[in-house]
Design an enzyme around this catalytic site. Structure first.
Site, PDB file in Angstrom:
ATOM      1  N   GLU A 134      33.075  35.714  48.416  1.00  0.00           N
ATOM      2  CA  GLU A 134      33.387  36.873  48.943  1.00  0.00           C
ATOM      3  C   GLU A 134      33.647  36.689  50.655  1.00  0.00           C
ATOM      4  OE1 GLU A 134      32.308  41.857  48.983  1.00  0.00           O
ATOM      5  OE2 GLU A 134      30.785  40.046  48.220  1.00  0.00           O
ATOM      6  N   HIS A 199      37.746  44.104  51.614  1.00  0.00           N
ATOM      7  CA  HIS A 199      37.325  44.317  53.098  1.00  0.00           C
ATOM      8  C   HIS A 199      38.620  44.258  53.615  1.00  0.00           C
ATOM      9  CE1 HIS A 199      33.141  43.970  52.826  1.00  0.00           C
ATOM     10  NE2 HIS A 199      33.304  43.410  51.639  1.00  0.00           N
ATOM     11  N   HIS A 220      34.909  45.671  44.449  1.00  0.00           N
ATOM     12  CA  HIS A 220      34.214  47.232  44.691  1.00  0.00           C
ATOM     13  C   HIS A 220      35.411  48.190  45.164  1.00  0.00           C
ATOM     14  CE1 HIS A 220      33.816  45.309  48.880  1.00  0.00           C
ATOM     15  NE2 HIS A 220      33.063  44.746  48.611  1.00  0.00           N
ATOM     16  N   ASP A 282      27.189  44.258  42.210  1.00  0.00           N
ATOM     17  CA  ASP A 282      27.106  43.679  43.622  1.00  0.00           C
ATOM     18  C   ASP A 282      25.619  43.742  44.229  1.00  0.00           C
ATOM     19  OD1 ASP A 282      28.150  43.150  46.110  1.00  0.00           O
ATOM     20  OD2 ASP A 282      28.616  45.035  46.445  1.00  0.00           O
TER      21      ASP A 282
END
Length: 397
Positions: A134, A199, A220, A282
């Site tokens: 990530e 992101h 997410h 998460d």
């Protein structure tokens, strides 16, 4: 080869729940028997486990998880990997994808090296399905709790080196609008690595371009990603809208009841349907503990966080810093919505993630010859037993 019959169970299949029994031989599911078993005489050299009407589910698969039990994968130790696997098995997780954070190349390699050492070990907990990177290729404006010191654009020398030297990397999350991101995504696709959007401050057109070269997963969903914005007075659809409009996208959901409120979970279900929803924890190191303060990332170089309101937050409370959820909590959150069948919810945390991770041929459902990864839970989704590859790794007597 050891044989075990799990009987008197409500068996959760992909599209239904039936009363019956499941016979396991060694590591595989060998028979699924619907209906009440009158006698056990036909089963020779078999252990019998009466589940007393509780649910028998496929094992939960968590494809985005950072830690638990006081450990984080970014600790970079074999102990951390082992203990996280043990802790989350107590909540029904039978397989997981260890996830990194934005960090230095040296610390990232330390974590990858630890994975290489433990992946073949017999661990009294969940199995590992490969590593999820990530970052660090993110939009600084959507960093969330990712450390801004290490956020950067895709570096071909860096990512080619890592992928060539670590076969454990099975997925990578990045922002598709960055310079070099599409070339990065093409390289991932060529190597069979799952490319996910995360992101990001991308607009719809950026996402379409990314989808065309292999990005099919949103990390997410809603968290740290753009929605409708204005540029030079014109409105642009963002990543959220793209997730709804492009049918191929699977959406990761942190269904802890905090990151996504009920109306958003209902909206996602209404638009995408159960087969494109993937429940994830998460979870960070405070999951499975009762602490009020913790660290996101490594103990040496991570960010201090608060644990309150059932979630981890940055100390200034400006952003969430990962969840403290376990898999059973995700199911309870979805059940509270009231109108989603249990078998559909279970599919979101079993078959769907198995399909995304390309292991649905052997995991993710109760079916003949699949891995005997099973969870027994009661009406309150309290996990009573966890079975990994036919071996009981957790049990409440």
């Amino acid at each position: 080869m050891k044989k075990t019959l799990y009987y008197n169970a409500r068996i959760i299949l992909q599209d239904s729940i039936v009363w019956g029994a499941v016979l396991v031989e060694g590591k595989r599911i060998k028979r699924i028997i619907e209906g009440k078993i009158v006698g056990l005489d036909e089963f020779q050299d078999t252990d019998f486990l009466d589940l007393k009407g509780n649910y028998l589910s496929p094992g939960f698969i968590d494809i985005h998880i950072h830690g638990g039990g006081g450990y984080d994968f970014m600790d970079g130790t074999e102990e951390a990997f082992r203990e996280i696997a043990v802790v989350h098995a107590q909540y029904g997780t039978t397989a997981l994808v260890p996830t990194t954070l934005t960090t230095t190349k040296e610390q990232l390699e330390e974590t990858l090296n630890s994975y290489t050492k433990v992946k073949e070990q017999i661990i009294n907990g969940a199995q590992f399905l490969g590593m999820h990177l990530e970052g660090p290729y993110f939009a600084l404006s959507q960093r969330g709790a990712q450390d801004p010191r290490y956020i950067r654009n895709p570096d071909p020398d860096e990512y080619r080196y890592l992928i060539e030297n670590y076969s454990s990397i099975v997925r990578w999350s990045a922002a598709p609008e960055l310079e070099g991101a599409l070339e990065f995504g093409k390289y991932l696709s060529q190597k069979g690595i799952i490319a996910a959007i995360a992101h990001t401050d991308a607009i719809y057109e950026d996402v379409v371009a990314a989808h065309n070269i292999g990005f099919n997963l949103m990390t997410h969903f809603y968290s740290a990603m753009s929605s409708v914005s204005r540029r030079n007075a014109f409105r642009y659809a963002g990543v959220v809208e793209a997730g709804y409009l492009i049918d191929d996208f699977d959406l990761e959901l942190i269904a802890d009841g905090i990151h996504l409120p009920d109306p958003l979970l209902r909206l996602i279900y209404k638009v995408k349907g159960p087969d494109k929803m993937v429940l994830i924890t998460d979870a960070m190191r405070a999951a499975g503990t009762n602490v009020n303060e913790s660290v996101l990332g490594s103990l040496e170089d991570g960010l201090e966080v608060l644990v309150e309101d059932g979630v981890a937050k940055l100390k200034d409370r400006s952003a969430f810093a990962g969840s403290v959820a376990t898999a059973d909590r995700l199911i309870r959150t979805m059940l509270k919505l009231g109108d989603i069948p249990l078998e559909e919810i279970i599919r979101m945390i079993t078959f769907n993630p198995a399909r995304v991770m390309k292991v649905a041929d052997r995991k993710g459902s109760i079916a003949l010859e699949k891995d005997a990864d099973l969870v027994v839970f009661d009406d309150d989704v309290r996990v009573l037993m966890t079975v990994v590859n036919g071996r009981i790794v957790y049990r409440i007597d």
